[in-house]
Design a protein around this motif. Structure first.
Motif, PDB file in Angstrom:
ATOM      1  N   PHE A  80     -12.200  16.181 -80.256  1.00  0.00           N
ATOM      2  CA  PHE A  80     -13.080  16.648 -81.329  1.00  0.00           C
ATOM      3  C   PHE A  80     -12.307  17.452 -82.375  1.00  0.00           C
ATOM      4  O   PHE A  80     -12.635  17.420 -83.563  1.00  0.00           O
ATOM      5  CB  PHE A  80     -14.218  17.493 -80.752  1.00  0.00           C
ATOM      6  N   ASP A 140     -16.063  10.304 -74.859  1.00  0.00           N
ATOM      7  CA  ASP A 140     -16.556  11.672 -74.657  1.00  0.00           C
ATOM      8  C   ASP A 140     -18.011  11.857 -75.065  1.00  0.00           C
ATOM      9  O   ASP A 140     -18.533  12.976 -74.976  1.00  0.00           O
ATOM     10  CB  ASP A 140     -15.691  12.659 -75.446  1.00  0.00           C
ATOM     11  N   VAL A 141     -18.667  10.824 -75.543  1.00  0.00           N
ATOM     12  CA  VAL A 141     -20.075  10.956 -75.942  1.00  0.00           C
ATOM     13  C   VAL A 141     -20.904   9.806 -75.367  1.00  0.00           C
ATOM     14  O   VAL A 141     -21.821   9.301 -76.010  1.00  0.00           O
ATOM     15  CB  VAL A 141     -20.223  11.013 -77.486  1.00  0.00           C
ATOM     16  N   ALA A 178     -21.164  18.082 -76.702  1.00  0.00           N
ATOM     17  CA  ALA A 178     -20.481  17.857 -77.977  1.00  0.00           C
ATOM     18  C   ALA A 178     -21.216  18.551 -79.116  1.00  0.00           C
ATOM     19  O   ALA A 178     -20.596  19.171 -79.998  1.00  0.00           O
ATOM     20  CB  ALA A 178     -20.384  16.357 -78.254  1.00  0.00           C
TER      21      ALA A 178
END
Length: 378
Positions: free
Chosen positions: A299, A355-356, A365
């Motif tokens: 991120f 990651d999402v 997130a």
């Protein structure tokens, strides 16, 4: 405090080379310069009676001067009204957008940008001195201020004979910071505003940099519904209320809740709100503050992409998460076309798609991106 205002009057007189009076918001004289040259009978009468004569006030009201004084923040010229009232230069005195008084000079010069800046700067100092004078005059207010502050902190705060809290359902209301001076000056400005709006004894105190009010859960002057209406129409700043409480032991927790609610209301761009209305934003902001120090490299790379002036991928991801995955709503939030958001999401998937994937990852997130955004904004 009075001596300080007389010194301010002399400072204005030195700048303008003219006789000066300083008045409060009720047209009462609080100070005047030592200059006696080129005065008229209106100034003499004003100083002698410590207030602007009724006949002059009527003329000022009829010609729109008082209306302009109530709304204008810049110095302006008032032409001569009659032989007994020569041309004036008026400097409105305001703190946090709230009118607290004015400076009047018998003056026939030309108002240019440099002089206006000088008068505005000196006027800001005079306005704070005037607010402090009003606060020092309010002996009862000083007493209740300490008692209310103690109650909000959960400390012993005197006997019921000295002052009295609302006995039934009530809220603690956080009031937006107005002045650049001390929180005590904010209390004075808010108190002046509420009194003008028919709340004779506002229950206010400053604690830890915030100004708070304790109000009953009812309509009418001094009640929460009344304050809510003021916040939507004429208040000088935002307001935010805690949940309803019924006992004084809950005041400290309600104070903290009101402060966090005010931060949420400001973040949402609203003028007013209660904890019950913005609790989700309060929770997310608190969680975001806790995780902001974390470093999550995928991120962080999105943020670096945004910083390099490329398509705002981090902002797009946050908007998409904020909108619960609704692509059209995210596009509206970003003021762009849905196809643009769809294209960016494909790039985001290539960078951080792993990651999402799950619901918990998306919540994490969102909280992390919010935390970083809040850190950058402060």
């Amino acid at each position: 405090m009075h001596q300080g205002l007389f010194a301010m009057a002399d400072a204005f007189a030195a700048i303008l080379g003219a006789p000066v009076t300083i008045e409060d918001a009720h047209s009462r004289v609080v100070a005047y310069s030592a200059t006696t040259d080129d005065v008229d009978s209106a100034r003499t009468s004003t100083i002698m009676s410590r207030a602007v004569p009724p006949t002059v006030l009527r003329r000022l009201r009829a010609t729109g001067v008082l209306k302009r004084l109530a709304h204008d923040a810049r110095p302006f010229i008032v032409p001569a009204l009659e032989p007994t009232f020569l041309q004036r230069l008026v400097v409105p005195l305001r703190v946090g957008g709230q009118a607290v008084g004015s400076v009047w000079a018998i003056w026939d010069g030309t108002l240019d940008a440099q002089l206006e800046t000088q008068l505005t700067t000196t006027g800001a100092a005079a306005a704070l001195s005037l607010v402090q004078l009003n606060a020092s005059r309010d002996v009862a207010g000083r007493h209740s201020l300490a008692s209310i502050r103690a109650a909000l902190r959960g400390e012993r705060f005197g006997t019921p004979s000295e002052w009295e809290l609302p006995s039934h359902a009530k809220r603690v209301v956080a009031l937006q910071r107005l002045s650049r001076a001390s929180p005590a000056d904010d209390v004075a400005v808010w108190r002046s505003f509420f009194r003008k709006k028919s709340w004779p004894q506002p229950m206010l105190a400053d604690v830890d940099g915030f100004t708070f009010a304790i109000v009953p859960e009812r309509s009418g002057p001094g009640g929460w519904e009344w304050l809510r209406d003021l916040a939507r129409t004429s208040a000088p700043g935002r307001m935010a209320a805690s949940s309803t409480i019924s006992d004084n032991d809950s005041l400290p927790a309600a104070r903290l809740e009101a402060a966090e609610t005010l931060n949420a209301v400001c973040a949402l761009g609203r003028s007013v709100g209660t904890y019950d209305e913005v609790w989700d934003t309060v929770v997310l902001r608190r969680a975001a503050a806790a995780v902001a120090p974390l470093q999550h490299r995928p991120f962080r790379e999105l943020l670096r992409t945004d910083a390099r002036g490329k398509p705002p991928l981090a902002a797009t991801l946050r908007a998409w998460l904020d909108c619960g995955g609704d692509l059209k709503e995210a596009a509206a939030t970003l003021h762009t076309h849905p196809n643009t958001v769809r294209h960016r999401l494909k790039k985001i998937d290539q960078l951080v798609g792993a990651d999402v994937q799950t619901y918990s990852q998306r919540v994490a997130a969102l909280v992390l991106l919010r935390g970083w955004d809040d850190t950058q904004s402060t």
